[in-house]
Structure formats: C-alpha cells, structure tokens
Design a protein around this motif. Structure first.
Motif, PDB file in Angstrom:
ATOM      1  N   THR A 159       9.209  10.863   5.875  1.00 23.34           N
ATOM      2  CA  THR A 159       8.444   9.617   6.034  1.00 23.34           C
ATOM      3  C   THR A 159       6.965   9.978   6.159  1.00 23.34           C
ATOM      4  N   LEU A 160       6.070   9.031   5.859  1.00 16.27           N
ATOM      5  CA  LEU A 160       4.641   9.254   6.025  1.00 16.27           C
ATOM      6  C   LEU A 160       4.237   8.966   7.460  1.00 16.27           C
ATOM      7  N   ARG A 161       3.384   9.825   8.007  1.00 12.58           N
ATOM      8  CA  ARG A 161       2.909   9.611   9.372  1.00 12.58           C
ATOM      9  C   ARG A 161       1.672   8.707   9.376  1.00 12.58           C
ATOM     10  N   LYS A 162       1.674   7.775  10.296  1.00  9.68           N
ATOM     11  CA  LYS A 162       0.524   6.896  10.535  1.00  9.68           C
ATOM     12  C   LYS A 162      -0.072   6.315   9.263  1.00  9.68           C
ATOM     13  N   PRO A 163       0.700   5.609   8.445  1.00 15.03           N
ATOM     14  CA  PRO A 163       0.152   5.032   7.209  1.00 15.03           C
ATOM     15  C   PRO A 163      -0.914   3.974   7.450  1.00 15.03           C
ATOM     16  N   ASP A 164      -0.986   3.404   8.640  1.00 16.55           N
ATOM     17  CA  ASP A 164      -1.950   2.336   8.910  1.00 16.55           C
ATOM     18  C   ASP A 164      -3.394   2.834   8.922  1.00 16.55           C
ATOM     19  N   PHE A 165      -3.590   4.170   8.923  1.00 15.07           N
ATOM     20  CA  PHE A 165      -4.947   4.694   8.976  1.00 15.07           C
ATOM     21  C   PHE A 165      -5.568   4.889   7.595  1.00 15.07           C
ATOM     22  N   ALA A 166      -4.835   4.476   6.529  1.00 19.52           N
ATOM     23  CA  ALA A 166      -5.405   4.553   5.176  1.00 19.52           C
ATOM     24  C   ALA A 166      -6.228   3.293   4.902  1.00 19.52           C
ATOM     25  N   TYR A 167      -7.279   3.454   4.068  1.00 17.40           N
ATOM     26  CA  TYR A 167      -8.159   2.329   3.781  1.00 17.40           C
ATOM     27  C   TYR A 167      -8.333   2.156   2.279  1.00 17.40           C
ATOM     28  N   GLY A 168      -8.700   0.911   1.853  1.00 13.92           N
ATOM     29  CA  GLY A 168      -9.027   0.647   0.459  1.00 13.92           C
ATOM     30  C   GLY A 168      -7.883   0.958  -0.468  1.00 13.92           C
ATOM     31  N   ASP A 169      -8.214   1.651  -1.597  1.00 14.58           N
ATOM     32  CA  ASP A 169      -7.188   2.024  -2.574  1.00 14.58           C
ATOM     33  C   ASP A 169      -6.131   2.905  -1.938  1.00 14.58           C
ATOM     34  N   ARG A 170      -6.569   3.747  -1.001  1.00 19.63           N
ATOM     35  CA  ARG A 170      -5.603   4.630  -0.328  1.00 19.63           C
ATOM     36  C   ARG A 170      -4.578   3.817   0.437  1.00 19.63           C
ATOM     37  N   GLU A 171      -5.007   2.694   1.007  1.00 18.53           N
ATOM     38  CA  GLU A 171      -4.075   1.849   1.764  1.00 18.53           C
ATOM     39  C   GLU A 171      -2.977   1.320   0.845  1.00 18.53           C
ATOM     40  N   TYR A 172      -3.357   0.859  -0.341  1.00 18.46           N
ATOM     41  CA  TYR A 172      -2.382   0.337  -1.303  1.00 18.46           C
ATOM     42  C   TYR A 172      -1.424   1.435  -1.749  1.00 18.46           C
ATOM     43  N   GLU A 173      -1.985   2.603  -2.069  1.00 18.93           N
ATOM     44  CA  GLU A 173      -1.154   3.722  -2.510  1.00 18.93           C
ATOM     45  C   GLU A 173      -0.214   4.177  -1.401  1.00 18.93           C
ATOM     46  N   THR A 174      -0.746   4.232  -0.201  1.00 19.97           N
ATOM     47  CA  THR A 174       0.073   4.674   0.932  1.00 19.97           C
ATOM     48  C   THR A 174       1.211   3.693   1.194  1.00 19.97           C
ATOM     49  N   HIS A 175       0.885   2.389   1.123  1.00 20.20           N
ATOM     50  CA  HIS A 175       1.934   1.379   1.328  1.00 20.20           C
ATOM     51  C   HIS A 175       3.052   1.532   0.300  1.00 20.20           C
ATOM     52  N   ASN A 176       2.661   1.726  -0.966  1.00 21.78           N
ATOM     53  CA  ASN A 176       3.673   1.922  -2.009  1.00 21.78           C
ATOM     54  C   ASN A 176       4.503   3.163  -1.757  1.00 21.78           C
ATOM     55  N   LYS A 177       3.832   4.230  -1.301  1.00 17.56           N
ATOM     56  CA  LYS A 177       4.557   5.476  -1.021  1.00 17.56           C
ATOM     57  C   LYS A 177       5.553   5.284   0.125  1.00 17.56           C
ATOM     58  N   VAL A 178       5.143   4.571   1.144  1.00 18.98           N
ATOM     59  CA  VAL A 178       6.029   4.287   2.279  1.00 18.98           C
ATOM     60  C   VAL A 178       7.257   3.523   1.804  1.00 18.98           C
ATOM     61  N   GLU A 179       7.024   2.498   0.995  1.00 19.75           N
ATOM     62  CA  GLU A 179       8.143   1.689   0.505  1.00 19.75           C
ATOM     63  C   GLU A 179       9.073   2.514  -0.384  1.00 19.75           C
ATOM     64  N   LEU A 180       8.492   3.368  -1.231  1.00 14.66           N
ATOM     65  CA  LEU A 180       9.297   4.195  -2.121  1.00 14.66           C
ATOM     66  C   LEU A 180      10.174   5.158  -1.338  1.00 14.66           C
ATOM     67  N   LEU A 181       9.589   5.802  -0.324  1.00 11.67           N
ATOM     68  CA  LEU A 181      10.367   6.742   0.483  1.00 11.67           C
ATOM     69  C   LEU A 181      11.475   6.012   1.254  1.00 11.67           C
ATOM     70  N   ALA A 182      11.171   4.810   1.747  1.00 11.35           N
ATOM     71  CA  ALA A 182      12.188   4.036   2.474  1.00 11.35           C
ATOM     72  C   ALA A 182      13.352   3.675   1.554  1.00 11.35           C
ATOM     73  N   ARG A 183      13.036   3.238   0.328  1.00 10.40           N
ATOM     74  CA  ARG A 183      14.100   2.870  -0.610  1.00 10.40           C
ATOM     75  C   ARG A 183      14.969   4.077  -0.972  1.00 10.40           C
ATOM     76  N   LYS A 184      14.324   5.212  -1.180  1.00  9.89           N
ATOM     77  CA  LYS A 184      15.082   6.438  -1.489  1.00  9.89           C
ATOM     78  C   LYS A 184      16.000   6.802  -0.317  1.00  9.89           C
ATOM     79  N   HIS A 185      15.468   6.652   0.882  1.00 10.56           N
ATOM     80  CA  HIS A 185      16.270   6.956   2.070  1.00 10.56           C
ATOM     81  C   HIS A 185      17.465   6.008   2.189  1.00 10.56           C
ATOM     82  N   TYR A 186      17.238   4.712   1.999  1.00 15.04           N
ATOM     83  CA  TYR A 186      18.330   3.748   2.106  1.00 15.04           C
ATOM     84  C   TYR A 186      19.416   4.036   1.065  1.00 15.04           C
TER      85      TYR A 186
END
Length: 377
Positions: A159-186
């Motif tokens: 899982t990604l640690r502390k994704p809420d600390f990303a900003y701008g484009d990084r925030e969008y990319e980080t959110h997508n990465k979090v969702e992708l890892l969660a789906r793979k895990h499920y």
C-alpha cells in the motif's frame, strides 16, 4: 469438535478382510459418570464375538486388541459432549475416538468398514463460517465452526504510505495508484477465497473491516462467493481482537441459520399444499420413520413426546402394546421423537433441529419424504 476431515479419514478406511469395531456411546447429561459402565456393557458384547472360536485367529486377536485400546483411553468426556464414537481395527492400525455434540443411539457394529452415518448426519446440521477481516492492503482469515474460532492466516499486499501529502498532478496520480493497488489486493483476496468455496471448505462467508471499504471488496465477489455471503460487520482490522471477531461473526451465522430453518419449514408446507410427499406432525412422521420414507426430518429444538418402539421391526408409534408389523410387544419410551431422529439417521436421512419460531412449533416434527406414505397399519 467434530471435523469433516476426521469423518473423511475414517470413511476412507477399510479393514481389507479384518473387522472394524464401531461403538457409539450416548452421554446422559444428568449422569455423565454412567458413561464408563455403558462402555463396559457394550465391550462385553464384543468380547462374546472375540471369543467365538469359529472365527479366524487374526479376527479374534484384532477384536481383543480393539477392546483393550478402548479400555485404555476411555474417560469421562468433555462437558459439552453428548456422545462418543470409537472406531478401531487394531490389525490395520485404525483407532479414532470422536466426541460428538449431538446425542446418538448406543450402537455396536462389527463390519469391514466403519459405520459413520450418524456422524455425517450430525455434520449436516453445522455450518462452517469463513471470516475475512479485510482492508485495502491486508486480509486475515478465520473460521467459526461448532462455536470454535480458528486462525487461518493472513495475506498482505503493498500500500502507499500517506497518500494525502501529494499535491497537484501528483495527488491525482497517487489517488489512482492507491485505487489500483486496492483493487489488485481485493482480487488476490477473492482468488484465495473462491477455490475454497468451490471445493466446499466452507459453507458461509462473513466479512469484517472499515464500513466504507467493505462494499469495495464485496463488489469483486464471483458467483460462488455471492452464494455463500452471509453478511458484514464493522471493525478496525489493525486493532480487532479474537474475542470481538467471534462476538461480531456469531450473530451473522445464527441469523443465517434461523433464516434457513424458516425456509425449510416453508418449503415443506408448500410441498404439502401442492400434494408432494410430506409428513406433518408426530403420527405421520413416526409412520414415515417406520417405513424409511423420510429423506429430511425437521424437529423443533428440545421437543419431546412419549411413545412406543418395536426393537425388532423398528416400528414407531405414539401408543400400542403390540407391534402390528411383527406381533412382538413394544417398548415404551419417554421420548419417541429421539427414537425417530435416530431411525431417520440410520436410514441415511438428514436431520434439522429448528430453533426459529415457525409453524413447526405446532407440529413438533415434519418431513420431506422419498415416496408417499403407505397406508398406516
């Protein structure tokens, strides 16, 4: 605890020409100390067979050792045990002592294979609940069966640690990465559960975790998990204790079982209304037991009724001094419903003790039949 694996192991055994001794010993909760004398009386019967000089020496010797082994291990069973089964073939290395959570009829069997039908009937009444405590990066699996909770291990993913600390484009990319890892895990969790469901390793599934994440996980369920899904409960996967898991999961299992009982009663009443073979009430069910017609018997939990039994023909009735089938005197019993349960089990039928409030309370017993009841004698 009566385990499926134990029954399967015993079922697969064969004496290969030598006898298997099977003993079922019923426990009287009001006089548990009498268990030892019951075993003695049943083993005395076996000693008579073991002393028969017409039998081959190897057969007699194996039975004598079976008797010795049972005498060595017998002791007063655990408080919740209502019967004990012994399976022994000393000459072939078989010995099993199994404590049972339901009463069974005292029985001695000497055959080339173990007699497991009563245990199979008991197993039919219990459901194995798989529990998955899940979040977006971990899963902890448990099993609740016959009121015992077993730890089946964990599965962890990145899982990604502390994704809420990303900003701008990084925030969008980080959110997508979090969702992708969660789906793979499920998907990985589902891939671990689904084969066990297909192979019958559990009957029902309950899921615990953060309330906002549970729908994300259950959306990945294939049909085999949807069919077994019994419910969810809210817990923190990182702090939940064993006691809380059992406390939360047990009511889910109980609700599912009560709902199943209501459905079973409803199904039999519907069959009755459409003219399909059924037995309703004590009189019909006793005759159904006598004629081996009952395929599935529903019994109101704790129901009792006096009656009579013929030990020769297995005739069951509410009253009567003489068996109409063989003409021998009947034996009075304080609980003919218990005799009916044992008879149905002996004939390979299923038993369901019903705790839910249903119309069964008016009838005490009802059954689905293999064939229409023949005319009563």
């Amino acid at each position: 605890m009566l385990a499926v694996e134990t029954v399967q192991r015993i079922t697969e055994f064969t004496g290969d020409g030598l006898p298997v001794l099977t003993l079922y010993v019923r426990i009287d909760p009001a006089d548990r100390a009498a268990y030892i004398s019951q075993v003695d009386a049943m083993l005395h019967e076996v000693r008579g067979v073991a002393g028969n000089k017409d039998l081959p020496h190897e057969v007699r010797n194996s039975l004598r050792k079976d008797i010795e082994r049972i005498n060595e291990v017998r002791s007063e069973p655990q408080p919740r045990t209502l019967a004990v089964a012994y399976f022994s073939c000393s000459a072939r290395g078989l010995f099993e002592q199994v404590e049972l959570p339901r009463p069974v009829r005292d029985r001695v069997m000497i055959d080339e294979t173990p007699w497991v039908r009563p245990m199979v009937a008991i197993l039919d009444e219990y459901h194995r609940l798989r529990i998955a405590i899940v979040d977006r990066g971990s899963a902890h699996f448990w099993e609740l069966y016959q009121d015992e909770l077993a730890d089946l291990g964990t599965l962890r993913d990145r899982t990604l640690r502390k994704p809420d600390f990303a900003y701008g484009d990084r925030e969008y990319e980080t959110h997508n990465k979090v969702e992708l890892l969660a789906r793979k895990h499920y998907r990985k969790v589902v891939d671990q559960l689904a084969p066990d469901a297909r192979n019958g390793l559990f009957d029902l599934l309950a899921v615990g975790g953060h309330p906002e994440e549970l729908p994300e996980f259950t959306d990945f369920f294939p049909r085999e998990l949807e069919e077994r899904f019994a419910g969810t409960f809210a817990v923190d996967p990182h702090t939940v204790t064993r006691g809380v898991i059992k406390e939360e999961a047990a009511p889910i299992l109980e609700k599912w079982e009560r709902d199943e009982e209501r459905q079973l009663v409803s199904d039999i009443l519907e069959r009755r209304a459409t003219g399909l073979p059924t037995a309703l009430g004590l009189t019909e069910c006793l005759w159904g037991g006598t004629t081996a017609a009952i395929d599935h018997l529903l019994v109101q939990e704790a129901a009792q009724a006096p009656g009579v039994v013929c030990d020769e023909s297995r005739y069951l009735a509410e009253a009567g001094d003489t068996c109409p089938i063989c003409g021998r005197p009947t034996r009075k019993t304080p609980d003919v419903i218990d005799e009916l349960v044992q008879t149905v089990m002996d004939e390979g039928g299923r038993i369901e003790h019903v705790l839910a409030e249903t119309p069964l309370q008016e009838h005490l017993v009802m059954g689905r039949l293999r064939f229409p009841l023949p005319p009563m004698e």
